[in-house]
Motif scaffolding. Structure first.
Motif, PDB file in Angstrom:
ATOM      1  N   SER B  48       0.751  -1.004   0.054  1.00 59.73           N
ATOM      2  CA  SER B  48       0.144   0.029   0.071  1.00 59.73           C
ATOM      3  C   SER B  48       0.946   1.083  -0.021  1.00 59.73           C
ATOM      4  CB  SER B  48      -1.062  -0.077   1.185  1.00 59.73           C
ATOM      5  OG  SER B  48      -0.220   0.081   2.388  1.00 59.73           O
ATOM      6  N   VAL B  49       0.247   2.277  -0.269  1.00 58.60           N
ATOM      7  CA  VAL B  49       1.197   3.491  -0.404  1.00 58.60           C
ATOM      8  C   VAL B  49       0.403   4.749   0.249  1.00 58.60           C
ATOM      9  CG1 VAL B  49       1.959   5.246  -2.289  1.00 58.60           C
ATOM     10  CG2 VAL B  49       1.861   2.793  -2.683  1.00 58.60           C
ATOM     11  N   LYS B  50       1.052   5.363   1.089  1.00 55.61           N
ATOM     12  CA  LYS B  50       0.349   6.416   1.769  1.00 55.61           C
ATOM     13  C   LYS B  50      -0.017   7.633   0.810  1.00 55.61           C
ATOM     14  CE  LYS B  50       1.417   9.966   5.647  1.00 55.61           C
ATOM     15  NZ  LYS B  50       2.305  10.312   6.771  1.00 55.61           N
ATOM     16  N   ASP B  51      -1.480   8.318   1.240  1.00 55.98           N
ATOM     17  CA  ASP B  51      -1.879   8.831   0.275  1.00 55.98           C
ATOM     18  C   ASP B  51      -1.056  10.473  -0.021  1.00 55.98           C
ATOM     19  OD1 ASP B  51      -3.786   9.375  -1.916  1.00 55.98           O
ATOM     20  OD2 ASP B  51      -5.237  10.182  -0.574  1.00 55.98           O
ATOM     21  N   ASN B  52       0.116  10.494   0.359  1.00 56.98           N
ATOM     22  CA  ASN B  52       0.775  11.570  -0.078  1.00 56.98           C
ATOM     23  C   ASN B  52       1.965  11.386  -1.033  1.00 56.98           C
ATOM     24  OD1 ASN B  52       2.260  10.423   2.002  1.00 56.98           O
ATOM     25  ND2 ASN B  52       2.811  12.261   3.061  1.00 56.98           N
ATOM     26  N   ILE B  53       1.932  10.198  -1.515  1.00 56.13           N
ATOM     27  CA  ILE B  53       3.021   9.550  -2.193  1.00 56.13           C
ATOM     28  C   ILE B  53       2.295   9.205  -3.452  1.00 56.13           C
ATOM     29  CG2 ILE B  53       4.756   7.726  -2.768  1.00 56.13           C
ATOM     30  CD1 ILE B  53       4.748   7.886   0.505  1.00 56.13           C
ATOM     31  N   CYS B  54       2.768   9.852  -4.936  1.00 56.63           N
ATOM     32  CA  CYS B  54       2.165   9.641  -5.932  1.00 56.63           C
ATOM     33  C   CYS B  54       2.241   8.326  -6.873  1.00 56.63           C
ATOM     34  CB  CYS B  54       2.616  10.581  -6.913  1.00 56.63           C
ATOM     35  SG  CYS B  54       2.364  12.372  -6.420  1.00 56.63           S
ATOM     36  N   ALA B  62      -3.341  13.172  -0.128  1.00 48.34           N
ATOM     37  CA  ALA B  62      -2.860  13.790   0.902  1.00 48.34           C
ATOM     38  C   ALA B  62      -4.190  13.833   2.090  1.00 48.34           C
ATOM     39  CB  ALA B  62      -1.976  14.794   1.155  1.00 48.34           C
ATOM     40  N   SER B  63      -5.284  13.237   1.829  1.00 45.31           N
ATOM     41  CA  SER B  63      -6.261  13.272   2.502  1.00 45.31           C
ATOM     42  C   SER B  63      -6.950  14.852   2.757  1.00 45.31           C
ATOM     43  CB  SER B  63      -6.125  12.672   3.986  1.00 45.31           C
ATOM     44  OG  SER B  63      -6.258  11.241   3.939  1.00 45.31           O
ATOM     45  N   GLU B  97      -4.610  14.934   7.297  1.00 44.26           N
ATOM     46  CA  GLU B  97      -4.371  15.924   6.231  1.00 44.26           C
ATOM     47  C   GLU B  97      -2.894  16.374   6.290  1.00 44.26           C
ATOM     48  OE1 GLU B  97      -6.738  19.501   6.253  1.00 44.26           O
ATOM     49  OE2 GLU B  97      -6.558  20.020   4.145  1.00 44.26           O
ATOM     50  N   PHE B  98      -2.385  16.191   5.039  1.00 44.38           N
ATOM     51  CA  PHE B  98      -0.920  16.432   4.617  1.00 44.38           C
ATOM     52  C   PHE B  98       0.264  15.977   5.745  1.00 44.38           C
ATOM     53  CE2 PHE B  98      -2.909  19.884   2.211  1.00 44.38           C
ATOM     54  CZ  PHE B  98      -2.532  19.545   1.013  1.00 44.38           C
TER      55      PHE B  98
END
Lengths: 100, 448
Positions: B48-54, B62-63, B97-98
């Motif tokens: 899985s990939v954290k949502d701040n990584i493209c 980045a939520s 967020e971020f």
């Protein structure tokens, strides 16, 4: 000229409004009072570092030494320009933005 | 044998990936681990990939609402390397967020702890930790600025590794604070982390801060405990931690208590530096280039930008305001410059200790709080919860949070720190620990 920022421990109201303008943020009156009070509390908390004696030390902009490594000064085509443009509104291959 | 080798040695039944993602979808409705699950996954070891990584072609927010609809036209280097290494992209994980948060509650969809959903998952890499706790075969690519890997790893009972600053490329990371951000890994064992780390590390032409230094594995037989850090912990945390120290003593480690009287000033220094950097990084989100569009182009640009930025959450707004303040000419020396000097002082002091020892502490000073309790904390109280995780992050030292006890059914984490580039040593330390301690998980989705 030194600009007055604080009165006692509190950020001046006009300084807070100046910050909001620089940040391009607007807050409703309730949100403004809440965030202003929290900002004052955080600034008071930050002031604790004033007691640390370290003025003779250098500033660390990175935690480790980063070797200077420059890339070749040459054009490198990005293969997915359309992908970039898809994230904006486009008119004749230009990104549409607000009026200047 | 790593779980990755074990998975690859097994025959994967038909429908494995579709069943896995369907089960995950169901649980995700309760725990909010993922911002998006890849239902097309059909091969590879899931990551899985954290949502701040493209991830190319996959919405990456980045939520934050200000990035809603943003679809990157490229993947982060670490993502490309994982895919090239035979890993399969499972989805984007939820976060504060971020990256602005310690508990996973600064997101529109509050992250919930997999052991008990009334409790926080920790943040900011909340979804990465939840996913790691849910899935038998999985590694999470996550990111830490001031403790965003260690805190959720501790609260969710998984292993969370933050490497030496600069060892993993950050190309494709949505910046929070450039001098502090580090991409890292969560998994269920240190050996899985080591495997993924070796797949992702190495110099990257797209990130000039990425270094090519080869990490070392220099074992230390001495462990240092900083007394001022323990002073700020709950009694229950200290009591469990003392038992951990006893076990380590019995395994042959020498434990020394050391005073570092200015250690807690790392919190202020960290927040000043990170807010200064984040306030500049967030300036580019103005409502017309990165997905989210205000669509009122007739307005003058100041009004347009101001209205667009209404969608930032309250923590993001606070940090933008404070970050802009501490960079202001009138107070720059008092806050920003001072914080950078405090960072130098911390690096010098801790580096001295780490020459001959590891540093060990509880990862968090409190037992896992309920979501309702975390919401009641003032910003200053919430920031103070990062007392243990900030020192290695502000100094760029490699560290791992690993589970070492369970209190009231919830996991407790401890954090081991080593000197710059001695990354394999903290992995080896945790591998050694895992030989005598079984981690507990409530779920084992995808077990074969």
């Amino acid at each position: 000229m030194q600009i007055e920022t604080f009165r006692g421990d509190l950020l001046l109201d006009e300084e807070f409004d100046r910050l909001l303008h620089i940040c391009r943020l607007r807050l409703g009156s309730e949100e403004r009072s809440k965030i202003k009070a929290q900002v004052d509390e955080v600034i008071e908390y930050f002031d604790a570092i004033d007691a640390i004696k370290c003025d003779d030390l250098e500033e660390s902009y990175h935690p480790i030494k980063i070797p200077e490594r420059l890339r070749e000064d040459a054009v490198k085509e990005f293969e997915n320009v359309n992908g970039i443009l898809k994230n904006a509104r486009i008119y004749r291959f230009y990104v549409v933005g607000p009026k200047i | 044998m790593t779980s990755i080798d074990e998975f690859r040695s097994k025959a994967i039944p038909d429908g494995y990936y579709s069943d896995l993602t369907a089960e995950l979808e169901k649980l995700n409705g309760q725990l909010n681990a993922f911002n998006g699950i890849n239902r097309l996954l059909d091969s590879g070891y899931p990551f899985s990939v954290k949502d701040n990584i493209c991830v190319k072609g996959v919405e990456t927010t980045a939520s934050s609402k200000i990035l809603s609809g943003y679809v990157p036209p490229f993947s982060a280097t670490v993502v490309d390397r994982m895919v090239e290494g035979g890993f399969g992209f499972l989805g984007k994980t939820n976060m504060d967020e971020f990256g602005f948060g310690t508990f996973g509650i600064n997101s529109e969809r509050i992250a919930r702890n997999p052991f008990n959903s009334e409790y926080v998952a920790g943040g900011s890499s909340s979804g990465a930790a939840i996913a790691t706790s849910l899935l038998r075969y999985h590694v999470a690519v996550s990111e830490s600025t001031g403790g965003s890997i260690s805190a959720p790893a501790a609260f969710c009972g998984v292993v969370g590794f933050t490497p030496t600053y600069g060892l993993l490329s950050r190309y494709g990371l949505i910046d929070y604070a450039n001098s502090l951000d580090k991409i890292g890994i969560m998994a269920r064992s240190a050996s899985d982390i080591r495997y993924a780390f070796d797949v992702m590390r190495g110099q990257d032409d797209y990130d000039t801060t990425c270094v090519s230094t080869t990490p070392t594995s220099e074992r230390k037989s001495r462990i240092v405990v900083i007394t001022q850090l323990l002073d700020g912990c709950d009694k229950a945390v200290v009591s469990s931690f003392e038992k951990l120290l006893d076990r380590l003593r019995n395994s042959g480690y020498r434990i020394d208590y050391v005073d570092v009287d200015f250690i807690t000033s790392a919190i202020q220094a960290y927040y000043i530096i990170s807010m200064a950097e984040s306030s500049t990084n967030l300036a580019k989100f103005t409502g017309f280039k990165y997905g989210y569009k205000l669509d009122r182009f007739i307005e003058p640009y100041n009004e347009f930008f101001t209205e667009a930025r209404d969608v930032f959450g309250p923590e993001a707004k606070r940090r933008i305001i404070l970050g802009t303040l501490v960079r202001s000419a009138s107070v720059r020396n008092r806050y920003y410059s001072k914080a950078l000097k405090v960072r130098t002082m911390l690096i010098n002091k801790l580096k001295g200790l780490l020459k001959e020892a590891f540093i060990l502490s509880p990862t968090m000073p409190i037992l896992t709080p309920k979501v309702s309790e975390a919401k009641e904390l003032s910003p200053v109280h919430a920031y103070a919860m990062d007392a243990m995780t900030i020192p290695p992050n502000i100094c760029g030292f490699p560290h791992i949070s690993f589970p070492y006890d369970y209190v009231g059914g919830m996991p407790l984490g401890a954090q081991i720190i080593s000197d710059h580039f001695n990354d394999y040593a903290v992995m080896d330390f945790v591998s050694e620990w895992e030989k005598g301690f079984d981690y507990r998980f409530k779920y084992n989705l995808g077990a074969l």
